[in-house]
Structures are given as C-alpha cells and as structure tokens.
Design a protein around this motif. Structure first.
Motif, PDB file in Angstrom:
ATOM      1  N   GLN A 106     -26.505  -4.359   4.005  1.00 25.80           N
ATOM      2  CA  GLN A 106     -26.844  -5.661   4.624  1.00 25.80           C
ATOM      3  C   GLN A 106     -28.479  -5.934   4.605  1.00 25.80           C
ATOM      4  OE1 GLN A 106     -24.805  -6.370   8.185  1.00 25.80           O
ATOM      5  NE2 GLN A 106     -22.903  -5.951   7.251  1.00 25.80           N
ATOM      6  N   LEU A 107     -29.359  -4.694   4.566  1.00 24.43           N
ATOM      7  CA  LEU A 107     -30.680  -4.642   4.582  1.00 24.43           C
ATOM      8  C   LEU A 107     -31.160  -5.351   3.224  1.00 24.43           C
ATOM      9  CD1 LEU A 107     -31.418  -1.292   6.255  1.00 24.43           C
ATOM     10  CD2 LEU A 107     -31.086  -3.437   7.183  1.00 24.43           C
ATOM     11  N   LYS A 108     -30.895  -6.550   3.188  1.00 24.06           N
ATOM     12  CA  LYS A 108     -31.315  -7.282   1.943  1.00 24.06           C
ATOM     13  C   LYS A 108     -32.785  -7.430   1.525  1.00 24.06           C
ATOM     14  CE  LYS A 108     -30.655 -11.929   3.988  1.00 24.06           C
ATOM     15  NZ  LYS A 108     -30.102 -13.048   4.179  1.00 24.06           N
ATOM     16  N   ASN A 109     -33.501  -7.343   2.646  1.00 24.23           N
ATOM     17  CA  ASN A 109     -35.169  -7.506   2.518  1.00 24.23           C
ATOM     18  C   ASN A 109     -36.045  -5.857   2.221  1.00 24.23           C
ATOM     19  OD1 ASN A 109     -35.409 -10.344   2.797  1.00 24.23           O
ATOM     20  ND2 ASN A 109     -34.954 -10.108   5.109  1.00 24.23           N
ATOM     21  N   LEU A 110     -35.017  -4.938   2.407  1.00 23.91           N
ATOM     22  CA  LEU A 110     -35.590  -3.703   2.356  1.00 23.91           C
ATOM     23  C   LEU A 110     -36.108  -3.461   0.828  1.00 23.91           C
ATOM     24  CD1 LEU A 110     -35.792  -1.128   3.928  1.00 23.91           C
ATOM     25  CD2 LEU A 110     -33.650  -0.143   2.572  1.00 23.91           C
ATOM     26  N   LYS A 111     -37.597  -3.188   0.833  1.00 19.83           N
ATOM     27  CA  LYS A 111     -38.234  -2.797  -0.380  1.00 19.83           C
ATOM     28  C   LYS A 111     -38.875  -1.417  -0.727  1.00 19.83           C
ATOM     29  CE  LYS A 111     -38.317  -7.317  -1.403  1.00 19.83           C
ATOM     30  NZ  LYS A 111     -37.499  -7.895  -0.256  1.00 19.83           N
ATOM     31  N   TRP A 112     -38.800  -0.759   0.392  1.00 21.05           N
ATOM     32  CA  TRP A 112     -39.359   0.596   0.389  1.00 21.05           C
ATOM     33  C   TRP A 112     -38.432   1.574   1.327  1.00 21.05           C
ATOM     34  CZ3 TRP A 112     -41.290   4.852   3.086  1.00 21.05           C
ATOM     35  CH2 TRP A 112     -42.172   5.637   2.258  1.00 21.05           C
ATOM     36  N   LEU A 113     -37.952   2.880   0.488  1.00 21.36           N
ATOM     37  CA  LEU A 113     -36.965   3.551   1.268  1.00 21.36           C
ATOM     38  C   LEU A 113     -37.532   5.195   0.929  1.00 21.36           C
ATOM     39  CD1 LEU A 113     -34.638   4.293   3.021  1.00 21.36           C
ATOM     40  CD2 LEU A 113     -33.274   4.033   1.039  1.00 21.36           C
ATOM     41  N   ASP A 114     -37.589   5.924   1.894  1.00 27.89           N
ATOM     42  CA  ASP A 114     -37.744   7.407   1.711  1.00 27.89           C
ATOM     43  C   ASP A 114     -36.778   8.214   2.380  1.00 27.89           C
ATOM     44  OD1 ASP A 114     -38.886   9.910   1.180  1.00 27.89           O
ATOM     45  OD2 ASP A 114     -40.554   9.599   2.006  1.00 27.89           O
ATOM     46  N   LEU A 115     -35.815   8.947   1.513  1.00 23.54           N
ATOM     47  CA  LEU A 115     -34.876   9.764   2.166  1.00 23.54           C
ATOM     48  C   LEU A 115     -34.875  11.261   1.819  1.00 23.54           C
ATOM     49  CD1 LEU A 115     -31.686   7.433   1.310  1.00 23.54           C
ATOM     50  CD2 LEU A 115     -32.650   8.105   3.531  1.00 23.54           C
TER      51      LEU A 115
END
Length: 307
Positions: A106-115
């Motif tokens: 549901q995080l439709k605005n997420l543009k950057w992710l580090d896992l």
C-alpha cells in the motif's frame, strides 16, 4: 531525552526544520506519542539504535515522508506498516528482516528502498536486488512494491476463494438443512397421514361393530316375535286338545259300543237271566222310557209352539 524511552522535552530541540534526528540515541523503543505531537517532522532518522520492533501505533505517524531505520535489530515490521502512505524514502539497511508485511504493497508513494544486509527470504532478496546507488534503490522500491502487490493480490484471491468456499459450504449446509427439514416435514406428514388412516380404520371398525350390535337385537326381536305373531305353535296345544277330545270321543264310543254289546247280549242270549243282565235290561228299559218321555215332551212343546 532519556536513553531507554526516548521521552523528554529535548525532542523539539532535535527538530531541524522538518527533520528529526534520533540516531545514535541508544533507543530500545520509539517515542511514538512525542513523535505524533510533531507533525512537522516528516523526515525521521532512527538509525543506529537498539530497536527490536516497532509498536503498532507507530503506523499512525502518517505524516512521515522519509524514514531511516537502518542499523537496528528489527526482526519484523508492524502488520499495518502500509498505513504510512506518504512514505517515499525507506532505509532498512542492516536489520534482521526476513519478510515484509503484505500491507507494504500500500506504500504507493515509495520511491526509494534499501534492504541490504538483511536475512531476507530468497525470493524477496532476488526481487529487491542491490541498492548500491540511487538508481538501484529506486528500482528496488518499484520491484518490491510490485512483488508485494502480487503477494497481496494472491492473498486476496486466496481469501476470496476461501470466502467463496465458505459461502458455498454455507449454502451447501443450508441446502442440506433445508433438505433435512423438508424430509422431516415429509416424514411428519406421512406419519400424520398414517395416523389419520389408522384412526379412520378404527372408526370404521367401531362403526361396523356398533351396526352389528344394533342388528343383533333386531334379529333377536324378530325371532322372539315370530312365535308370538304366528301363534301357530300354540295351535299345537289345540291340536293336542283336539286329539284328546277325539280320544275321549273314541273312548265314549267304545264304551257305548261295549254297552250296546252288553245290552244285546243280555237281550238276545241266555245271559238275560243273569243278575248282571237283569240289571242291564232294567237300566236299558228305563233309558228307553226316559227317551220316549223326552220325545213326547218335545212333540208337545212343538204343538204348543205351533198353536
């Protein structure tokens, strides 16, 4: 701000514009209540702390746009993590995450992710890929969102199938219940019909028995009336009386014959000199005289009546 609770008036002192830096504070838990009181803090840095988990009410911080949770000991994210719908930048570097909650889609605005540096599930790790530069981190955000959306869709489908199966099962149970109730109604109806038929037969039998009992007295009355009405059987005594009269008459005639024979014997034979015959002859003459006198009297009466 205390080390364990992350509480205290110094939170505002750490606020720099819209950025709130709580890194390297040796935090064991997130001061959610104090953070909620700072809606201007859209950029929150919680890196390099001792966080093992995030409280469920952390997801109420929907004003967050950028969140840094790197270098903690997080094993999982809250189930409702997807409520942070305004989140655009998320750093989860060097934690203990294996999976992500389905609501992550549901995080439709997420543009950057580090896992990076998490013991991720192999499938999720392959989807996320590396985050060594800006481009890779942006691609990771896109791919992970798509992957979580696919998982969410599959779970939704499974849930729908489960609901459909439950509905069908419920319909089947309802149909079976209706069939059972219909069967029971049919059984009760049949039993009622059988009971009615049994009672009708009993009624007919009682009625027939009553009619039979009513017929018997009539037959007996007819049988008792026949001797009275015919009164012919009493003629049997009359017949007997008639036979008795004839017997008496025969006896009298026989006696008269005997008397005549005796008179004839006493008149015509040598027996007339016998004492018995003398008496008989005397009686005979007296009777003749009486008869003659009776005949003379009748003639006299006839003459008088003619005159």
């Amino acid at each position: 701000m205390s080390r364990g609770g992350g509480k205290g008036p110094s939170l505002k002192d750490k606020l720099d514009g819209n950025e709130l830096d709580l890194s390297l504070c040796d935090l064991n838990e997130v001061p959610v209540r104090e953070l909620a009181a700072l809606p201007k803090a859209t950029v929150l840095d919680l890196s390099c702390n001792n966080l093992l988990s995030l409280p469920s009410d952390f997801c109420s911080l929907m004003h967050l746009v950028k969140l840094d949770l790197s270098k903690n000991r997080l094993q999982q994210l809250p189930v409702d993590f997807g409520r942070l719908v305004n989140l655009q930048h998320l750093d989860l570097l060097n934690n203990r995450l294996v999976t992500l909650p389905v609501s992550f889609a549901q995080l439709k605005n997420l543009k950057w992710l580090d896992l990076k540096d998490n013991p991720l599930d192999p499938v999720l790790a392959k989807v996320a890929g590396d985050c060594l530069d800006e481009k890779q981190c942006k691609q990771a955000a896109v791919r992970v969102l798509q992957h979580m959306k696919a998982i969410q869709s599959e779970q939704d489908r499974q849930r729908q199938r489960k609901l459909q199966a439950e509905r069908e099962m419920e319909k089947k149970r309802e149909a079976e219940q209706r069939a059972k109730e219909a069967q029971e109604r049919e059984l009760r109806k049949r039993e009622k019909a059988e009971e009615k038929e049994r009672r009708r037969r009993e009624y007919d039998a009682q009625k027939a028995a009553k009619q039979e009992m009513e017929k018997k007295p009539k037959k007996e009355t007819v049988q008792t009336r026949k001797p009275a009405s015919s009164s012919r059987p009493p003629q049997a005594p009359r017949h007997k009386q008639h036979s008795w009269s004839r017997s008496v008459l025969r006896a009298l005639l026989l006696a008269l014959l005997c008397v005549l024979c005796t008179v004839a014997a006493c008149k015509l034979t040598e027996l007339r000199r016998q004492p018995l015959c003398i008496s008989v002859n005397t009686l005979y003459e007296d009777v003749l005289a009486a008869l003659q006198n009776h005949k003379s009297l009748q003639n006299l009466l006839q003459q008088n009546s003619q005159q």
